[in-house]
Write an enzyme that holds these catalytic residues in place. Structure first.
Site, PDB file in Angstrom:
ATOM      1  N   GLU B  65       1.403  -0.859  -0.029  1.00 35.85           N
ATOM      2  CA  GLU B  65      -0.049   0.028  -0.211  1.00 35.85           C
ATOM      3  C   GLU B  65       0.904   1.475  -0.537  1.00 35.85           C
ATOM      4  O   GLU B  65       0.313   2.173  -0.404  1.00 35.85           O
ATOM      5  CB  GLU B  65      -0.865  -0.167   1.274  1.00 35.85           C
ATOM      6  CG  GLU B  65      -2.374  -0.864   1.047  1.00 35.85           C
ATOM      7  CD  GLU B  65      -2.055  -2.429   1.386  1.00 35.85           C
ATOM      8  OE1 GLU B  65      -0.519  -3.300   1.804  1.00 35.85           O
ATOM      9  OE2 GLU B  65      -2.692  -2.905   0.468  1.00 35.85           O
ATOM     10  N   HIS B 134     -11.114  -5.717   8.953  1.00 35.11           N
ATOM     11  CA  HIS B 134     -12.112  -5.792   7.237  1.00 35.11           C
ATOM     12  C   HIS B 134     -12.945  -4.664   7.324  1.00 35.11           C
ATOM     13  O   HIS B 134     -14.057  -4.523   6.489  1.00 35.11           O
ATOM     14  CB  HIS B 134     -11.793  -6.762   6.708  1.00 35.11           C
ATOM     15  CG  HIS B 134     -11.413  -7.898   6.142  1.00 35.11           C
ATOM     16  ND1 HIS B 134     -10.217  -8.307   6.097  1.00 35.11           N
ATOM     17  CD2 HIS B 134     -10.356  -7.552   4.575  1.00 35.11           C
ATOM     18  CE1 HIS B 134      -9.775  -8.646   5.735  1.00 35.11           C
ATOM     19  NE2 HIS B 134      -9.420  -8.116   5.040  1.00 35.11           N
TER      20      HIS B 134
END
Lengths: 379, 334
Positions: B65, B134
């Site tokens: 990321e 998540h």
């Protein structure tokens, strides 16, 4: 009872290789030579371009003087801090001179000199360290990214820019500079990995100057060398004597040319030494001995090149004096301009946060305006 | 007068359409992230973009990321308009240094010389039964960083309009996509999509006189449902959908609270240090003399996001909103 002891299990077991697996690349061509590449004082020097060597020399002398002057400015309170690159001038200068004008430089906070050698106004280059603004120049105009204070975070920027240039069909190369400590950061890994996968036209130059502030390389990495890390990414690694300006320029030049013709990235480790402390605020005597520093002083980048040039009759006393005088002129000009207080507009604080000020920032800028007006009236 | 085909569309489809239209209009727009290419993203939001525009425009990156956002910085420096996907809220944390130290500051650092038009798409929030990491609601971190815009759509219309506005913005935008609304559908015309106002304008989703529910993203449908339920009891709730957390639309929010005299802020992220504290403080500072009750907050508990089998106890639902409304010392019908 184990699997092997189950009746018939031994017969049924057939070890197979993983399907369709083989190493992607032969690592051998990517590995650096174990000895740092040198030119000065070797046979290779005969092939070096005299004009280039003289340019490198003038820039080295100027760069050393710049380091000394900037350090002096910290003592006078004109600079908040200065991370000197004394001893590393060959890397800084060769980095700048290896690039074409259309290429981009991504310096770390210690690489002010590379930006200056690339043609940036020395005062503009010091804005961050003086503290009047974070970046004193337009990066697009000079194709020099802002001096980066967080470690290694500018490396993925270099990859992205080089990748974007390639997508647009421009033969632009990005040169990203980082120190030995920065190679431990995650962004170093991610940048090299992206660059290799994308075959981005990037050259990574690691200046291994021995220490990350006080931590020596042996405590930074267990890798055989920092250049060896290249093989893990699938790009070539090169080791070069970072105090040999001709060698650094040659190795960088080859890597830049390779990147430009679509050959992908290169990782170069320049072995050098930080003669001064990390910054003027650091006490280097706490973590290293003077004898170590002395051995590196004997391998000074300016002396190495000066010796080569004088022995070959390319430089005499007049030439040495001319280079010193030019450097002195630069230093005097820098001193004079840095001794003038910068003119600051506090309202600039709100000018460049967003393209358009938010209503919250408009309120706050009105508050500061009123405070400034009140101060003015009180005076 | 042409009648554009209006049919049910999901938020995910509207987001995909927004990227597709932006890419078709401006060759500088590039989409990148993990799995955005052949797979079309794990939520299929980038479905078809690689096929239509090629892998150079919609790029599957290595799984990293910080690298995704860090290379996007360099791409933006060279004039591109990267739209990056962070796949899941908590997966964005490795990119925080790039976001905070570079993306948010580059315009300021360079005195406007180098703005970074980057859109960071972050599927965010809970309610989909996701396992740990998540379902986070990280908006307070983004809000606390000057230089970033932070937006969160709650409708199919806004998903399209806000994403177009984000991609067109010359400033970096953290675009929070409420995961559990990805499949919510509305009548929508992909041929003539509506355009929302520029980033920074809240909207009154439901007018009312008795109290204001201030909310955004996945909590908007919850508040709309609560308002309907309250109406049956004779309570007339106004629902303000912020759409944009930064910039914050003080004007619309405060105009509403001045009309109703009461306010509840509703969001999924934690209450302590969460967006609701900032919003309640702003409303109190500006509307104190109009308030009949303290500004209340209905937020997620101050706990790490819970495992999916317990998340319904954490997420603010209709009942919890109605309980808060009741605590405003309601005088029904007054």
């Amino acid at each position: 009872m184990t699997v092997q002891e189950l009746p018939g299990a031994a017969d049924a077991y057939r070890p197979t290789p993983p399907p369709a697996w083989k190493p992607r690349t032969d690592p051998a061509p990517l590995l650096p030579d174990p000895e740092p590449y040198r030119v000065l004082g070797t046979d290779a020097a005969a092939g070096a371009d005299p004009e280039l060597l003289l340019r490198l020399y003038a820039q080295l002398v100027r760069g050393r003087r710049y380091n000394v002057q900037a350090t002096a400015l910290t003592k006078q309170g004109r600079l908040a801090v200065y991370p000197s690159s004394t001893g590393q001038e060959a890397c800084e200068v060769a980095a700048a001179l290896a690039l074409e004008e259309r290429d981009w430089l991504f310096p770390s906070y210690r690489d002010t000199l590379a930006a200056v050698a690339r043609g940036l106004d020395p005062v503009q280059a010091l804005t961050l360290l003086r503290g009047d603004w974070h970046t004193g120049y337009d990066p697009r105009e000079h194709r020099i990214a802002p001096l980066c204070t967080p470690l290694a975070t500018q490396l993925p920027h270099a990859v992205g820019l080089a990748h974007a240039a390639r997508l647009k069909g421009d033969d632009v190369v990005a040169l990203a500079m980082v120190g030995d400590g920065g190679t431990s950061e995650g962004d170093f890994h991610e940048a090299l990995n992206f660059a290799a996968v994308w075959r981005a036209p990037v050259v990574f130059l690691v200046q291994n100057n021995g220490f990350a502030i006080s931590v020596p390389l042996a405590k930074q990495t267990a890798a055989p060398s920092l250049a060896h890390k290249a093989v893990g990414y699938g790009m070539p690694g090169r080791l070069v004597d970072g105090n040999d300006a001709a060698a650094v320029h040659e190795v960088l030049g080859e890597a830049v040319a390779r990147a430009r013709r679509g050959g992908g990235p290169t990782l170069i480790e320049a072995v050098t030494y930080r003669i001064d402390a990390h910054t003027n605020a650091d006490d280097a005597t706490r973590y290293r001995g003077e004898s170590e520093v002395e051995t590196w002083r004997a391998h000074d980048p300016i002396r190495l090149l000066e010796r080569e040039l004088t022995e070959r009759g390319l430089l005499d006393e007049d030439g040495i004096r001319a280079a010193a005088e030019a450097a002195e002129t630069m230093a005097a000009d820098l001193r004079e301009r840095m001794n003038a207080d910068p003119v600051l507009d506090p309202m600039d604080l709100f000018e460049h946060v967003y393209a358009e000020q938010t209503s919250q920032l408009r309120e706050q800028s009105a508050q500061l305006r009123a405070e400034l007006d009140a101060e003015g009236e009180a005076r | 007068m042409t009648t554009a085909a209006v049919k049910p569309a999901s938020m995910a489809q509207a987001l995909q359409r927004a990227m597709r239209d932006a890419m078709a209009e401006d060759p500088a727009v590039h989409v990148l992230g993990e799995d955005v290419g052949a797979l079309g993203g794990v939520f299929r939001v980038t479905d078809g973009l690689a096929k239509e525009f090629g892998e150079d425009r919609c790029t599957d990156t290595p799984l990293a990321e910080a690298g995704i956002l860090g290379t996007a910085v360099g791409m933006a420096m060279y004039g591109l308009r990267p739209v990056v996907e962070m796949q899941f809220d908590a997966f964005a944390y490795p990119a925080f240094e790039q976001l905070i130290s570079h993306v948010a500051r580059m315009r300021n650092r360079t005195r406007g010389g180098m703005p970074l038009p980057i859109t960071v798409r972050v599927p965010y929030g809970g309610g989909i039964g996701g396992v740990e990491h998540h379902s986070d609601s990280s908006e307070a971190y983004y809000m606390a960083t000057p230089g970033l815009h932070v937006v969160a759509p709650s409708t199919v219309d806004d998903a399209y309009g806000l994403l177009r506005a984000a991609i067109a913005s010359d400033d970096p935008v953290v675009f929070l996509e409420p995961k559990r609304l990805y499949w919510s559908k509305a009548q929508w015309s992909p041929e003539a999509p509506s355009v929302v106002e520029p980033i920074g304008r809240a909207v009154v989703r439901r007018p009312g006189r008795s109290a204001t529910l201030i909310t955004y993203g996945p909590s908007v449908p919850v508040c709309m449902e609560a308002a309907e339920a309250a109406a049956a009891e004779g309570w007339d709730l106004e629902v303000v959908d912020l759409r944009s957390l930064v910039p914050f639309d003080d004007e619309t929010v405060c105009a509403s609270v001045r009309r109703t005299g009461r306010a509840v802020v509703v969001h999924e992220s934690t209450g302590f240090g969460g967006p609701g504290g900032e919003i309640a403080a702003r409303v109190t500072e500006r509307c104190f003399h109009h308030l009949e009750a303290p500004v209340l907050r209905v937020a997620g508990f101050d706990i790490p996001y819970p495992p999916p089998m317990l998340e319904r106890h954490h997420l603010p639902g209709v009942d919890r909103v109605l309980d808060a409304v009741a605590r405003l010392q309601w005088e029904a019908g007054s």
